[in-house]
Design an enzyme around this catalytic site. Structure first.
Site, mmCIF file in Angstrom:
data_model
loop_
_atom_site.group_PDB
_atom_site.id
_atom_site.type_symbol
_atom_site.label_atom_id
_atom_site.label_comp_id
_atom_site.label_asym_id
_atom_site.label_seq_id
_atom_site.Cartn_x
_atom_site.Cartn_y
_atom_site.Cartn_z
ATOM 1 N N ASP A 169 -49.535 24.629 24.140
ATOM 2 C CA ASP A 169 -48.721 24.112 25.242
ATOM 3 C C ASP A 169 -49.523 23.898 26.521
ATOM 4 O OD1 ASP A 169 -46.444 24.163 23.677
ATOM 5 O OD2 ASP A 169 -45.787 26.137 24.363
ATOM 6 N N ARG A 195 -46.860 13.850 17.060
ATOM 7 C CA ARG A 195 -48.039 14.051 16.198
ATOM 8 C C ARG A 195 -47.622 14.250 14.753
ATOM 9 N NH1 ARG A 195 -49.569 18.674 14.013
ATOM 10 N NH2 ARG A 195 -48.200 19.842 15.398
ATOM 11 N N ARG A 196 -46.670 15.156 14.521
ATOM 12 C CA ARG A 196 -46.224 15.430 13.149
ATOM 13 C C ARG A 196 -45.541 14.210 12.546
ATOM 14 N NH1 ARG A 196 -43.637 21.036 15.265
ATOM 15 N NH2 ARG A 196 -45.431 22.403 14.978
ATOM 16 N N ARG A 229 -34.670 19.253 18.927
ATOM 17 C CA ARG A 229 -35.163 20.056 20.045
ATOM 18 C C ARG A 229 -34.485 21.424 20.055
ATOM 19 N NH1 ARG A 229 -36.864 18.257 24.599
ATOM 20 N NH2 ARG A 229 -37.516 20.441 24.721
ATOM 21 N N GLY A 230 -35.007 22.304 20.911
ATOM 22 C CA GLY A 230 -34.466 23.657 21.034
ATOM 23 C C GLY A 230 -35.488 24.684 20.583
#
Length: 314
Positions: free
Chosen positions: A99, A149-150, A167-168
């Site tokens: 991150d 990216r994935r 998300r989350g």
């Protein structure tokens, strides 16, 4: 009695107070587990210190209806924590290293890179697809991921699948997978699942030939004020030499690929490690630069530019 009471009070006043080190973290369960693990290592090394954990929400925790790649903010999960560092409200902050951008804001540095767990991505399947792999999922199955990216790598490898943003925090994403009928599987970092004790949910590990993991994935970074030598010395003992060198090479590769950051940076891609020999660190940085240069010479910049334009257009 009063004499004894006064004596006790005087003794208490004379006893030196334990120094309190304030540790910043995100509020999610995974972030707390990661921070607790770093604090446990520091407590074992410094039994004479107290540690106070201060949890806060970041921009990335608050904006949950937009794909990460669309928000256009480099410090999604770090900015608020860095503000607390800047205001001297905390002494150090524990992050997932992936991150942390390769160029940190002025005044900050990564003072420790802890031993890496698995850097790979993992697939968690909806209960009705347990035992499958991405290859054997039915045509048009929807796979959730918060990472461009994935999605970009896996879309090419598994063209029969559809990829959609999810998300989350880890708990929320697993709940969405299990309770909604929207996703056949989701992609998560294997290290996060391990730290949460959810290894039993891993249905498939994605190896580099299927999906290259993120720079720094699986490692924890401890961010501090660059001029706070006391805290730098305190956390520096947590550096894991092998993880450090690998992550310097990876971060150097990413920074040079995006032609981002100062050339005369006294830190190495945002990392300070005075207790590790300098020569191997410089060799790791040069390895990353060499690989990025090789890819740029083969046309990587054009690919990145097109990918950026497509992402902004959608």
């Amino acid at each position: 009695m009063s004499g004894n009471g006064n004596a006790a009070a005087t003794a208490e006043e004379d006893t030196p107070k334990m120094r309190v080190i304030r540790v910043g973290t995100r509020k999610s369960q995974l972030a707390r587990i990661q921070t607790d693990s770093v604090v446990a290592m520091l407590k074992a090394l410094y039994p004479g210190l107290q540690f106070e954990i201060i949890a806060m929400s970041t921009t990335g925790d608050k904006i949950l209806d937009t794909a990460l790649s669309k928000i256009g903010e480099k410090s999604l999960f770090t900015k608020e924590l860095e503000h607390a560092l800047e205001r001297n409200e905390v002494d150090l902050v524990v992050h997932s290293l992936k991150d942390l951008p390769t160029v940190l804001p002025p005044g900050f540095t990564i003072g420790a890179v802890c031993k890496r767990e698995s850097p790979y991505d993992a697939v968690v399947f909806h209960p009705k697809f347990v035992g499958k792999t991405l290859e054997t999922l039915p045509e048009k199955s929807v796979v959730g991921t918060s990472s461009l990216r994935r999605a970009a790598q896996l879309q090419r490898k598994f063209p029969h699948l559809e990829f959609k943003s999810i998300r989350g925090n880890l708990n929320t994403r697993l709940q969405k997978l299990d309770e909604l009928q929207e996703f056949s599987a989701i992609i998560l970092a294997a290290a996060g699942l391990q730290r949460m004790g959810w290894q039993n949910r891993v249905g498939q590990i994605l190896h580099p030939e299927e999906c290259m993991y993120a720079v720094g994935q699986g490692a924890l970074g401890v961010e501090v004020r660059a001029k706070d030598q006391d805290i730098l010395d305190l956390v520096g003992v947590l550096h894991d030499p092998e993880t450090l060198l690998r992550c310097i090479a990876e971060r150097s590769f990413l920074r040079h690929l995006h032609e981002d950051g100062p050339e005369d940076d006294p830190q190495l891609v945002g990392i300070t490690a005075h207790n590790i020999p300098r020569q191997p660190q410089l060799a790791a940085e040069n390895l990353g630069i060499s690989l990025a240069t090789l890819l740029l010479n083969k046309g990587a910049k054009n690919i990145l530019d097109v990918a950026r334009q497509l992402n902004e257009a959608h």
